[in-house]
Enzyme design. Sequence first.
Site, PDB file in Angstrom:
ATOM      1  N   ARG A  14       0.854  -1.179   0.000  1.00 63.57           N
ATOM      2  CA  ARG A  14       0.000   0.000   0.000  1.00 63.57           C
ATOM      3  C   ARG A  14       0.890   1.229   0.000  1.00 63.57           C
ATOM      4  O   ARG A  14       1.727   1.387   0.902  1.00 63.57           O
ATOM      5  CB  ARG A  14      -0.849  -0.056   1.272  1.00 63.57           C
TER       6      ARG A  14
ATOM      7  N   ASP B 270       5.317  -5.895   9.258  1.00 63.08           N
ATOM      8  CA  ASP B 270       6.457  -5.573  10.121  1.00 63.08           C
ATOM      9  C   ASP B 270       6.457  -6.437  11.379  1.00 63.08           C
ATOM     10  O   ASP B 270       7.514  -6.902  11.827  1.00 63.08           O
ATOM     11  CB  ASP B 270       6.428  -4.091  10.513  1.00 63.08           C
TER      12      ASP B 270
ATOM     13  N   ASP C 290       1.291  -2.633  12.065  1.00 60.92           N
ATOM     14  CA  ASP C 290       1.644  -3.087  10.705  1.00 60.92           C
ATOM     15  C   ASP C 290       1.895  -4.604  10.739  1.00 60.92           C
ATOM     16  O   ASP C 290       2.882  -5.073  11.323  1.00 60.92           O
ATOM     17  CB  ASP C 290       2.901  -2.338  10.231  1.00 60.92           C
TER      18      ASP C 290
ATOM     19  N   THR D  49      -0.740   7.663  -0.806  1.00 61.63           N
ATOM     20  CA  THR D  49      -2.066   7.601  -1.457  1.00 61.63           C
ATOM     21  C   THR D  49      -2.946   6.500  -0.864  1.00 61.63           C
ATOM     22  O   THR D  49      -4.162   6.492  -1.093  1.00 61.63           O
ATOM     23  CB  THR D  49      -1.911   7.303  -2.951  1.00 61.63           C
TER      24      THR D  49
HETATM   25  C1  PRP Z   1      -0.914  -4.408   4.597  1.00 65.65           C
HETATM   26  C2  PRP Z   1      -1.818  -5.611   4.723  1.00 65.65           C
HETATM   27  C3  PRP Z   1      -2.697  -5.482   3.509  1.00 65.65           C
HETATM   28  C4  PRP Z   1      -2.845  -3.996   3.359  1.00 65.65           C
HETATM   29  C5  PRP Z   1      -4.200  -3.594   3.854  1.00 65.65           C
HETATM   30  O1  PRP Z   1       0.084  -4.632   3.691  1.00 65.65           O
HETATM   31  O2  PRP Z   1      -1.121  -6.825   4.817  1.00 65.65           O
HETATM   32  O3  PRP Z   1      -2.133  -6.073   2.343  1.00 65.65           O
HETATM   33  O4  PRP Z   1      -1.825  -3.394   4.169  1.00 65.65           O
HETATM   34  O5  PRP Z   1      -4.439  -2.256   3.616  1.00 65.65           O
HETATM   35  P1  PRP Z   1      -5.635  -1.745   2.707  1.00 65.65           P
HETATM   36  O6  PRP Z   1      -6.848  -2.550   3.066  1.00 65.65           O
HETATM   37  O7  PRP Z   1      -5.765  -0.314   3.093  1.00 65.65           O
HETATM   38  O8  PRP Z   1      -5.245  -1.905   1.267  1.00 65.65           O
HETATM   39  P2  PRP Z   1       1.225  -3.536   3.395  1.00 65.65           P
HETATM   40  O9  PRP Z   1       0.766  -2.547   2.388  1.00 65.65           O
HETATM   41  O10 PRP Z   1       1.680  -2.965   4.708  1.00 65.65           O
HETATM   42  O11 PRP Z   1       2.365  -4.373   2.684  1.00 65.65           O
HETATM   43  P3  PRP Z   1       3.377  -5.457   3.313  1.00 65.65           P
HETATM   44  O12 PRP Z   1       2.542  -6.662   3.719  1.00 65.65           O
HETATM   45  O13 PRP Z   1       4.270  -5.768   2.183  1.00 65.65           O
HETATM   46  O14 PRP Z   1       4.069  -4.847   4.485  1.00 65.65           O
HETATM   47  N1  URA Z   2      -1.938  -2.551   7.066  1.00 66.84           N
HETATM   48  C1  URA Z   2      -1.533  -3.032   8.245  1.00 66.84           C
HETATM   49  O1  URA Z   2      -0.590  -3.834   8.328  1.00 66.84           O
HETATM   50  N2  URA Z   2      -2.181  -2.633   9.356  1.00 66.84           N
HETATM   51  C2  URA Z   2      -3.210  -1.765   9.324  1.00 66.84           C
HETATM   52  O2  URA Z   2      -3.779  -1.445  10.380  1.00 66.84           O
HETATM   53  C3  URA Z   2      -3.617  -1.272   8.070  1.00 66.84           C
HETATM   54  C4  URA Z   2      -2.966  -1.684   6.956  1.00 66.84           C
END
Ligand code: PRP
Ligand code: URA
Length: 209
Positions: free
Chosen positions: A104, A203, A200, A108
């Site tokens: 994400r 993370d 997160d 944005t």
């Molecule tokens: C997190 C999570 C989802 C997304 C959800 O991933 O695992 O994929 O955010 O957010 P949304 O519903 O607003 O789209 P992230 O973008 O942090 O990526 P990562 O798993 O690679 O850290």
């Molecule tokens: N992605 C995450 O990992 N946590 C949140 O709360 C939202 C998006």
Amino acid sequence: MDGLTVIDHPLVEHKMTLIRDKTTPTAVFRRLLREISMLMAYEALRDLELEPVDIETPVCPMTARKLAGKKVCFVSVLRAGDGLLQGLVDLVPSARVGHIGLYRDPETLQPVTYYCKLPGDIGARTVIVVDPMLATGGSAADAVAKVKAEGAKDIRFLALIAAPEGVATFRATHPDVPVITGALDERLNDHGYIVPGLGDAGDRLFGTK
Ligand code: PRP
Ligand code: URA
């Protein structure tokens, strides 16, 4: 909410409390995610079709039942989806597995795709798309659109924690895809994080803060 199942089980709620706690270390977070995914699978896979099969127990012949036809495909939304994937594959070792790499954009909040590898026969399978967090719903909606583009029709989305805003957006885009979640939280904050949530997920799962 129509098309939304919130799992209601004391063991799930107990483990959700532990996984949300900010003092829970990475190794424990990982183990809890795997355990919760196994418990959630019970709900996500409850309507799989069965077919009769003749077997013999040590006592007598019997007609029992086993899973029918081409079965299940799990699709993990990277990175954090891999934390839910482990427990599911333990339960259904013959399942096919797809991966969709999305992150994400922090400004944005729009999903950006960097990888997509799905099984060729995905259209013949029940598909469970997994990602711990359904926040704005953008990543989930994008991932499911990719799965549909490859021919999948019988699809569910499995999330550990969902925000009401995300469920509404997702269901508006994919009204045919039910959502199963371990908790429906209060809301999103100004940065698009789920409140109270768990922070997160990627993370915390991989220790990359
Ligand atoms: C997190 C999570 C989802 C997304 C959800 O991933 O695992 O994929 O955010 O957010 P949304 O519903 O607003 O789209 P992230 O973008 O942090 O990526 P990562 O798993 O690679 O850290
Ligand atoms: N992605 C995450 O990992 N946590 C949140 O709360 C939202 C998006």
